[in-house]
Design a protein around this motif. Structure first.
Motif, PDB file in Angstrom:
ATOM      1  N   ARG A  68       0.845  -1.228   0.076  1.00  0.00           N
ATOM      2  CA  ARG A  68       0.140   0.062  -0.012  1.00  0.00           C
ATOM      3  C   ARG A  68       0.831   1.352   0.031  1.00  0.00           C
ATOM      4  N   LEU A  69       1.757   1.285   0.918  1.00  0.00           N
ATOM      5  CA  LEU A  69       2.718   2.408   0.992  1.00  0.00           C
ATOM      6  C   LEU A  69       3.580   2.848  -0.678  1.00  0.00           C
ATOM      7  N   LEU A  70       3.766   1.546  -1.120  1.00  0.00           N
ATOM      8  CA  LEU A  70       4.599   1.734  -2.578  1.00  0.00           C
ATOM      9  C   LEU A  70       3.383   2.144  -3.620  1.00  0.00           C
ATOM     10  N   GLU A  71       2.205   1.718  -3.338  1.00  0.00           N
ATOM     11  CA  GLU A  71       0.934   2.093  -4.434  1.00  0.00           C
ATOM     12  C   GLU A  71       0.828   3.871  -4.292  1.00  0.00           C
ATOM     13  N   ALA A  81       9.001   9.028  -4.893  1.00  0.00           N
ATOM     14  CA  ALA A  81       9.584   7.770  -5.477  1.00  0.00           C
ATOM     15  C   ALA A  81      10.148   6.979  -4.437  1.00  0.00           C
ATOM     16  N   ILE A  82       9.586   6.541  -3.420  1.00  0.00           N
ATOM     17  CA  ILE A  82      10.194   5.584  -2.369  1.00  0.00           C
ATOM     18  C   ILE A  82      10.437   4.413  -3.126  1.00  0.00           C
ATOM     19  N   ARG A  83      11.618   3.551  -2.748  1.00  0.00           N
ATOM     20  CA  ARG A  83      12.102   2.428  -3.201  1.00  0.00           C
ATOM     21  C   ARG A  83      11.784   1.301  -2.428  1.00  0.00           C
ATOM     22  N   VAL A  87      11.345   0.801   2.256  1.00  0.00           N
ATOM     23  CA  VAL A  87      10.007   0.875   2.911  1.00  0.00           C
ATOM     24  C   VAL A  87       9.864   0.746   4.331  1.00  0.00           C
ATOM     25  N   ASP A  88      10.680  -0.414   4.858  1.00  0.00           N
ATOM     26  CA  ASP A  88      10.759  -0.633   6.364  1.00  0.00           C
ATOM     27  C   ASP A  88      10.719   0.577   7.276  1.00  0.00           C
ATOM     28  N   GLN A  89      11.404   1.263   7.007  1.00  0.00           N
ATOM     29  CA  GLN A  89      11.566   2.473   7.932  1.00  0.00           C
ATOM     30  C   GLN A  89      10.780   3.429   8.156  1.00  0.00           C
ATOM     31  N   ARG A 100       9.659  12.291   4.465  1.00  0.00           N
ATOM     32  CA  ARG A 100      10.115  11.800   3.248  1.00  0.00           C
ATOM     33  C   ARG A 100       9.365  12.100   2.304  1.00  0.00           C
ATOM     34  N   VAL A 101       7.998  12.174   2.438  1.00  0.00           N
ATOM     35  CA  VAL A 101       7.143  12.320   1.167  1.00  0.00           C
ATOM     36  C   VAL A 101       6.794  13.909   1.169  1.00  0.00           C
TER      37      VAL A 101
END
Length: 297
Positions: A68-71, A81-83, A87-89, A100-101
């Motif tokens: 969901r976060l990457l979506e 453009a999170i890789r 994501v885990d952090q 970050r966003v």
């Protein structure tokens, strides 16, 4: 029927902050001329969608799953453009994700939003009825509303001030005119920057319109809309291309027009949704221009 009565009907879990704002908001709505069934229905559809029917004060950035976060914020979906490998952090870490966003870890977006200091991404995350986002917007809306949202972000959801940022944004976008035309696509684009949640917003509009109808506004929404030259031109173009049955060129975007748009989209092999957006308009123009060229002696 008062607007607060409609809100209670369609959003029974609406937070007290918002309910109190609506309860005391009759004069404010009149001031911004949100005083017809279509204008009220479109404003409430957008505000209630943005806030989960009044149950969201500030944007939640506590994402629980990688997918969901990457979506939402991954490569190709957002400027952040999170890789996958980072994501885990950010899972269940709303402050870090906001930075970050929206914050300094995303310099382009931070500049766009007016977030200039560490922590601004979270401090000025989406808040209020239309989810005002970014330090620059908190500052701008504060000046318009006469409330210091920039130094006191929580005031953006206070009962005394919650309506003001949303109504000023609505007014700045000239959205009453689009509400009069029952043009939910344009309203959504101007509020959202795209068409995210269009189907959900449309469903909420129908729910609100039904609630208003029970108070006496029984007319079908599209028949209550004002006419527009753009819709007339669309109807004429569809007729020229052979829409069956031929459309009545009345400037109102009703079910028959939507059906004709779907017919054309099928023939043009473009996504079929019944909405004459940019892609559909371009395809229409291409077909019309091609036909005109072939008819020349």
């Amino acid at each position: 029927m008062r607007i607060v009565t409609i809100v209670r009907k369609v959003a029974p879990r609406c937070y007290p902050n918002y309910l109190k704002a609506f309860e005391d908001g009759d004069e404010i709505f009149d001031r911004f001329k949100i005083n017809t069934p279509l204008r009220i229905a479109h404003f409430l559809a957008q505000a209630l969608y943005e806030t989960g029917r009044g149950t969201v004060l500030f944007e939640s950035l506590k994402y629980k799953t990688t997918a969901r976060l990457l979506e939402i914020f991954g490569i190709g979906h957002h400027s952040a453009a999170i890789r996958p490998d980072e994501v885990d952090q950010y899972l269940n870490n709303d402050r870090a994700l906001a930075e970050r966003v929206y914050g300094l870890s995303n310099p382009k977006k931070a500049k766009e939003l007016g977030n200039t200091k560490p922590g601004d991404g979270y401090k000025y995350r989406g808040g209020g009825l239309l989810q005002t986002t970014g330090g620059a917007n908190y500052l701008r809306m504060g000046k318009l509303a006469g409330v210091d949202f920039y130094n006191n972000p929580d005031l953006i959801v206070s009962p005394e001030a919650a309506l003001l940022p949303a109504l000023h944004e609505w007014n700045e976008g000239g959205l009453n005119a689009y509400a009069d035309r029952n043009d939910i696509r344009t309203i959504t684009r101007l509020i959202n920057g795209g068409y995210n949640g269009l189907s959900g917003r449309t469903e909420l509009f129908e729910v609100v319109w039904s609630a208003i109808g029970k108070s006496g506004a029984n007319q079908v929404a599209w028949k209550a809309a004002t006419t527009s030259d753009e819709t007339r031109e669309l109807q004429e173009a569809l007729n020229d291309l052979g829409a069956e049955p031929a459309l009545v060129v009345d400037g109102r975007y009703g079910p028959a027009t939507a059906q004709a748009v779907e017919w054309f989209q099928n023939h043009a092999k473009i996504p079929v949704d019944g909405n004459a957006g940019v892609v559909t308009q371009a395809a229409l123009n291409l077909r019309l221009n091609s036909r005109t060229a072939s008819e020349r002696p």
